[in-house]
Design a protein around this motif. Structure first.
Motif, mmCIF file in Angstrom:
data_model
loop_
_atom_site.group_PDB
_atom_site.id
_atom_site.type_symbol
_atom_site.label_atom_id
_atom_site.label_comp_id
_atom_site.label_asym_id
_atom_site.label_seq_id
_atom_site.Cartn_x
_atom_site.Cartn_y
_atom_site.Cartn_z
ATOM 1 N N ILE A 150 -0.320 -63.061 -46.204
ATOM 2 C CA ILE A 150 -0.521 -64.064 -47.269
ATOM 3 C C ILE A 150 -1.586 -63.593 -48.247
ATOM 4 C CG2 ILE A 150 -1.374 -66.401 -47.720
ATOM 5 C CD1 ILE A 150 -0.101 -67.207 -45.011
ATOM 6 N N ARG A 151 -2.683 -63.069 -47.704
ATOM 7 C CA ARG A 151 -3.777 -62.590 -48.562
ATOM 8 C C ARG A 151 -3.324 -61.423 -49.436
ATOM 9 N NH1 ARG A 151 -8.231 -59.547 -49.504
ATOM 10 N NH2 ARG A 151 -10.251 -60.636 -49.688
ATOM 11 N N GLY A 152 -2.600 -60.482 -48.823
ATOM 12 C CA GLY A 152 -2.112 -59.325 -49.584
ATOM 13 C C GLY A 152 -1.136 -59.734 -50.684
ATOM 14 N N ALA A 153 -0.244 -60.678 -50.377
ATOM 15 C CA ALA A 153 0.718 -61.151 -51.378
ATOM 16 C C ALA A 153 0.007 -61.851 -52.535
ATOM 17 C CB ALA A 153 1.719 -62.103 -50.718
ATOM 18 N N ALA A 154 -1.051 -62.613 -52.216
ATOM 19 C CA ALA A 154 -1.810 -63.297 -53.270
ATOM 20 C C ALA A 154 -2.501 -62.297 -54.189
ATOM 21 C CB ALA A 154 -2.836 -64.229 -52.633
ATOM 22 N N LEU A 166 -3.961 -69.302 -64.091
ATOM 23 C CA LEU A 166 -3.178 -69.268 -62.862
ATOM 24 C C LEU A 166 -3.864 -68.452 -61.773
ATOM 25 C CD1 LEU A 166 0.433 -68.845 -64.312
ATOM 26 C CD2 LEU A 166 -0.612 -70.928 -63.400
ATOM 27 N N ARG A 167 -4.724 -67.508 -62.193
ATOM 28 C CA ARG A 167 -5.416 -66.682 -61.214
ATOM 29 C C ARG A 167 -6.388 -67.507 -60.356
ATOM 30 N NH1 ARG A 167 -6.792 -61.498 -65.090
ATOM 31 N NH2 ARG A 167 -4.621 -60.785 -65.301
ATOM 32 N N GLU A 168 -6.743 -68.670 -60.874
ATOM 33 C CA GLU A 168 -7.613 -69.566 -60.098
ATOM 34 C C GLU A 168 -6.951 -69.951 -58.781
ATOM 35 O OE1 GLU A 168 -9.319 -74.154 -60.423
ATOM 36 O OE2 GLU A 168 -8.688 -73.097 -62.247
ATOM 37 N N PHE A 169 -5.616 -70.114 -58.815
ATOM 38 C CA PHE A 169 -4.886 -70.522 -57.619
ATOM 39 C C PHE A 169 -4.746 -69.370 -56.625
ATOM 40 C CE2 PHE A 169 -3.347 -73.297 -61.063
ATOM 41 C CZ PHE A 169 -3.749 -74.521 -60.550
ATOM 42 N N THR A 170 -4.538 -68.157 -57.143
ATOM 43 C CA THR A 170 -4.460 -67.012 -56.225
ATOM 44 C C THR A 170 -5.816 -66.757 -55.572
ATOM 45 O OG1 THR A 170 -4.859 -65.485 -58.063
ATOM 46 C CG2 THR A 170 -2.550 -65.911 -57.458
ATOM 47 N N GLN A 171 -6.901 -66.972 -56.329
ATOM 48 C CA GLN A 171 -8.238 -66.817 -55.758
ATOM 49 C C GLN A 171 -8.482 -67.833 -54.643
ATOM 50 O OE1 GLN A 171 -11.014 -64.747 -55.995
ATOM 51 N NE2 GLN A 171 -9.460 -63.417 -56.920
ATOM 52 N N LEU A 172 -7.959 -69.046 -54.856
ATOM 53 C CA LEU A 172 -8.092 -70.090 -53.839
ATOM 54 C C LEU A 172 -7.371 -69.680 -52.550
ATOM 55 C CD1 LEU A 172 -9.073 -72.967 -53.165
ATOM 56 C CD2 LEU A 172 -6.890 -73.818 -54.042
ATOM 57 N N ILE A 174 -6.770 -66.597 -51.541
ATOM 58 C CA ILE A 174 -7.531 -65.491 -50.943
ATOM 59 C C ILE A 174 -8.774 -66.016 -50.227
ATOM 60 C CG2 ILE A 174 -8.905 -63.436 -51.460
ATOM 61 C CD1 ILE A 174 -6.891 -62.905 -53.773
ATOM 62 N N GLU A 175 -9.511 -66.936 -50.877
ATOM 63 C CA GLU A 175 -10.737 -67.483 -50.276
ATOM 64 C C GLU A 175 -10.443 -68.248 -48.990
ATOM 65 O OE1 GLU A 175 -12.532 -69.852 -53.281
ATOM 66 O OE2 GLU A 175 -13.068 -68.122 -54.546
ATOM 67 N N GLN A 176 -9.386 -69.068 -49.010
ATOM 68 C CA GLN A 176 -9.045 -69.853 -47.819
ATOM 69 C C GLN A 176 -8.511 -68.972 -46.697
ATOM 70 O OE1 GLN A 176 -9.773 -73.173 -47.356
ATOM 71 N NE2 GLN A 176 -10.845 -72.788 -49.285
ATOM 72 N N SER A 177 -7.811 -67.891 -47.071
ATOM 73 C CA SER A 177 -7.338 -66.937 -46.066
ATOM 74 C C SER A 177 -8.518 -66.255 -45.384
ATOM 75 C CB SER A 177 -6.431 -65.885 -46.711
ATOM 76 O OG SER A 177 -5.262 -66.468 -47.246
ATOM 77 N N ASP A 178 -9.531 -65.888 -46.208
ATOM 78 C CA ASP A 178 -10.734 -65.260 -45.645
ATOM 79 C C ASP A 178 -11.488 -66.228 -44.736
ATOM 80 O OD1 ASP A 178 -10.219 -62.905 -46.941
ATOM 81 O OD2 ASP A 178 -11.564 -63.294 -48.634
ATOM 82 N N ARG A 179 -11.527 -67.498 -45.139
ATOM 83 C CA ARG A 179 -12.219 -68.508 -44.331
ATOM 84 C C ARG A 179 -11.538 -68.670 -42.972
ATOM 85 N NH1 ARG A 179 -12.182 -73.769 -42.905
ATOM 86 N NH2 ARG A 179 -10.152 -74.124 -43.862
ATOM 87 N N LEU A 180 -10.206 -68.712 -42.992
ATOM 88 C CA LEU A 180 -9.457 -68.851 -41.744
ATOM 89 C C LEU A 180 -9.602 -67.605 -40.865
ATOM 90 C CD1 LEU A 180 -6.153 -70.573 -42.931
ATOM 91 C CD2 LEU A 180 -7.886 -71.538 -41.423
#
Length: 354
Positions: A150-154, A166-172, A174-180
């Motif tokens: 998921i992170r790589g695809a984002a 729109l990049r704001e959503f991809t950053q979100l 990535i950040e949530q993937s890192d948190r998990l």
């Protein structure tokens, strides 16, 4: 006379505490095991009421008087004795009516079962904790694999986007993937092998005490160290993290007002997860806070179990894992006004380490 001496010798050799109570519930006789249980000599116990050594209604004294009046007997399989010095003891108790020279009395047999019950609970909880750890490891790896995808695809999608909004959503994403991923890593516990060295355990505890003293000014931090504990073959960072996690939980429970105490002792002939060790270091972290809620006592060391609204419930689980690396264990005993975590770690001999 000789018969009385033989009887007293027999009673003194019993591991069960034997007391004889008169009609006013005063102690007329106490064997050696009673001295050990009450931590008073026979002379200190003699002619004193039983209630003088116990707190509150941990024993139902009315039931004793009823048994005396009705010439009856009764038993309790599990009773929590609370002594005036603050000690707790889980015990089984048998009360038997006894008549001598036309005077009714009660014979009281008290058999402490703390250790038996503790060993049984430890074995059961250890098996459950091992099963939960295996389950969590399996789930964690299953989560991490798609999470990386998921992170790589984002990241790839972000490169293709022309609209910066729109990049704001991809950053979100990535950040949530890192948190998990970080949460999963914490669930898995330490991911590096221990770095064992010969260390003075009190230096490790002193670092924690100094840190907590700086962070929490309103809390009294006491220490009671046993200088006879030799240097131990441990990973000092792991031990420091394990103790710190427990101590911080205690500090939070105190809510800015109370006493935290670090205590160390040598404990001999300890059983840890079915293995017998001749010498262990005993590290206690004691606070006088509200105690651990009954609802989480049995699952306290499971991941994601916490009584705090914002707690992750990982601190004690990680501490348990870190102590397991040292072939040790953590025990806890708690009631309102007293919580006591005990860490036991085997003491190795230098000639046994290669």
């Amino acid at each position: 006379m000789n018969e009385d001496i033989k009887l007293n010798n027999l009673l003194d050799n019993l591991s069960t505490a034997i007391l004889l109570l008169d009609q006013d519930m005063r102690i007329l006789f106490a064997n050696v095991s009673s001295e050990s249980l009450f931590e008073h000599s026979r002379n200190q116990l003699f002619r004193h009421p039983l209630s003088e050594f116990l707190i509150g209604d941990c024993i139902k004294i009315e039931r004793f008087y009823s048994a005396l009046h009705n010439r009856d007997s009764f038993s309790e399989n599990e009773i929590q004795l609370i002594f005036k010095d603050g000690r707790h003891c889980l015990a089984s108790m048998i009360v038997t009516y006894y008549e001598s020279d036309e005077n009714g009395m009660l014979a009281l047999e008290i058999n402490p079962i703390d250790q038996i019950k503790k060993l049984s609970q430890e074995s059961h909880q250890w098996a459950l904790q091992q099963a939960s750890r295996d389950l969590i490891r399996g789930l964690a790896h299953e989560i991490k694999n798609p999470l990386g995808g998921i992170r790589g695809a984002a990241q790839l999608l972000e490169r293709e986007l022309q609209d910066s909004n729109l990049r704001e959503f991809t950053q979100l994403i990535i950040e949530q993937s890192d948190r998990l991923r970080n949460l999963v890593d914490r669930l898995l516990g330490p991911n590096k092998p221990p770095d064992f060295q010969w260390v003075n355990v009190h230096r490790v505890i002193e670092k924690i005490r100094t840190l907590l003293t700086i962070e929490h000014h309103g809390i009294i931090i006491e220490r009671d160290y046993d200088p006879s504990i030799p240097d131990m073959y441990i990973d000092s960072d792991m031990l420091q993290q394990a103790i710190l996690n427990i101590a911080r939980n205690s500090v939070q429970a105190l809510n800015g007002d109370g006493t935290l105490k670090f205590s160390t002792r040598i404990q001999r002939q300890s059983t840890i997860h079915g293995n017998r060790f001749p010498l262990c270091a005993q590290i206690k972290i004691i606070d006088n806070g509200p105690g651990i809620p009954d609802s989480i006592k049995d699952t306290l060391f499971y991941p994601m179990v916490s009584s705090k609204l914002e707690g992750t419930g990982l601190g004690l689980s990680i501490s348990q894992s870190l102590i397991n690396h040292h072939k040790g264990k953590i025990e806890v005993d708690s009631w309102p006004g007293h919580t006591e975590f005990t860490i036991l770690i085997p003491i190795a001999k230098k000639e046994d380490i290669k």
